[in-house]
Design an enzyme around this catalytic site. Structure first.
Site, mmCIF file in Angstrom:
data_model
loop_
_atom_site.group_PDB
_atom_site.id
_atom_site.type_symbol
_atom_site.label_atom_id
_atom_site.label_comp_id
_atom_site.label_asym_id
_atom_site.label_seq_id
_atom_site.Cartn_x
_atom_site.Cartn_y
_atom_site.Cartn_z
ATOM 1 C CG ASP A 128 -1.534 14.832 -24.771
ATOM 2 O OD1 ASP A 128 -0.919 14.520 -23.735
ATOM 3 O OD2 ASP A 128 -2.135 15.914 -24.911
ATOM 4 C CG ASP A 188 0.428 15.646 -17.342
ATOM 5 O OD1 ASP A 188 1.185 16.216 -16.535
ATOM 6 O OD2 ASP A 188 -0.763 15.932 -17.456
#
Ligand code: GLY
Length: 405
Positions: A128, A188
């Site tokens: 992330d 994602d």
């Protein structure tokens, strides 16, 4: 000589002109009243938005407590440390408000919150990095040329690159569930590639650019269904390097179209086209955007249910964050394609958010703007709440629309 017929004709003509004038007068007055009330409504809305922005400014500075969401049930703000995947959005929101308003107070706060993220540049336990470092330092760099910001972005890209597997051709997303998954990659993850492209631009090291391309190509090859929707998670076999599972983690079922996941795909492949001008990425962005826009379960107001295939539709929550992720992407995609449907959707979403109860009340005590985002079904958490990334993509859409004008 008095001519009764001619006089009657004159009177009728005058009457018609008068009637016409009266009509015209009426139309002009109605138009002016409508403009004035629209202007007043707009003014009231801007005031409300300003109040919401100030709630972000008022939130207490704390390097260990990034505001992530607000639980209506517990009536409390969920705060997370910088290692959480959402930590960069709050600073990003402050930077974006600064860009929208020019108010220096937001810049000052944005800088302070951004600084707290720096240590994440060494965190190799997550994919992330883009969400954390690029939403904070990336936005910072857009506002000021700063060598320290650039170095942090490059270091973060180096750390993220350690998760890249050359033979699989992907960056590993998660490290949990090791008993179930060998090499999980989620859609994602496309959102982290922007950081890599920028790191190459800053450093001149093409390694990051190449990794981004490889990852996107592998995703393009394996992650999409025939109808152009995307699976959420692909698990790759570490011996054959082929996908062994195509499943969901946050959607309602393995073959469902989780709304925010579709958004990450549209946004991610639009961004890929920005950096490469390779049409295959543009085609994928458009195909998934069309899947999204033409879906029979997309409500008229443009805010999707959290998963297009939840069997309980219409009695399920919407996901404002998914709408915002797509709205932002579609402003950019409109720029490349001039497809009016894309711009219409983005404007519709903004209009829905502004004219309904999606914006929090002006005095609501939490550092967020929008309500009704949908977090994580797998944990049954943050369902139908204000969530920081909903605000981030809403503000990004406002900026992109403003830039378009
Ligand atoms: N990246 C996690 C999510 O979209 O919820």
């Amino acid at each position: 000589m008095f001519n009764i017929h001619l006089t009657m004709k004159y009177i009728t003509l005058i009457f018609m002109i008068k009637k016409h004038h009266f009509k015209l007068f009426f139309i002009v007055i109605s138009f002016l009243i409508a403009c004035k009330s629209e202007k007043k409504e707009h003014h009231n809305f801007q005031k409300k938005l300003e109040n919401r922005y100030n709630k972000l400014l008022e939130y207490k500075l704390d390097s260990t407590a990034f505001p992530r969401s607000y639980s209506h049930e517990k009536q409390q703000i969920k705060k997370v440390p910088s290692k959480d995947w959402t930590s960069g959005f709050f600073a990003g929101n402050l930077w974006q408000i600064y860009k929208l308003t020019g108010n220096e107070d937001f810049k000052k706060k944005a800088k302070e919150w951004t600084a707290f993220i720096e240590k994440e540049k060494f965190n190799n336990r997550t994919h992330d990095m883009g969400f954390k470092v690029f939403c904070s330092f990336g936005n910072a760099l857009k506002q000021e040329d700063n060598k320290a910001y650039k170095d942090i972005i490059v270091k973060s890209a180096q750390t993220l690159s350690t998760r890249f597997n050359e033979t699989i051709g992907s960056i590993r997303s998660w490290d949990f569930n090791k008993d179930k998954w060998q090499f999980p990659v989620i859609i994602d993850n496309m959102m982290n590639l922007e950081l890599l492209f920028e790191a190459t631009k800053i450093s001149g090291d093409s390694t990051f650019h190449k990794i981004a391309i490889k990852h996107a190509n592998t995703t393009l090859k394996n992650h999409f269904r025939l109808d152009h929707s995307t699976w959420h998670v692909l698990d790759y076999d570490t011996i054959t390097h082929l996908p062994r599972l195509k499943i969901t983690h946050q959607g309602i079922s393995d073959n469902s179209a989780w709304a925010r996941g579709q958004g990450w795909a549209i946004n991610g492949f639009t961004m890929m086209y920005r950096y490469t001008k390779d049409l295959k990425y543009l085609n994928q962005a458009e195909a998934t955007a069309n899947f999204f826009l033409n879906h029979k379960n997309l409500p008229e107001d443009g805010i999707p249910y959290w998963d297009f295939d939840d069997p309980s539709i219409p009695n399920v929550s919407r996901d404002v964050s998914a709408a915002a992720v797509v709205a932002s992407a579609l402003v950019e995609l409109y720029g490349y394609t001039k497809n009016q449907d894309y711009l219409d959707y983005s404007k519709k979403v903004i209009n829905t958010l502004e004219t309904t109860n999606y914006i929090l009340p002006k005095d609501f005590e939490a550092p967020f703007i929008l309500d009704h985002s949908f977090g994580d079904w797998s944990k049954r958490s943050e369902m139908n709440e204000p969530i920081v990334y909903g605000d981030y993509y809403y503000l990004q859409t406002l900026i992109r629309l403003k830039d378009l004008n």
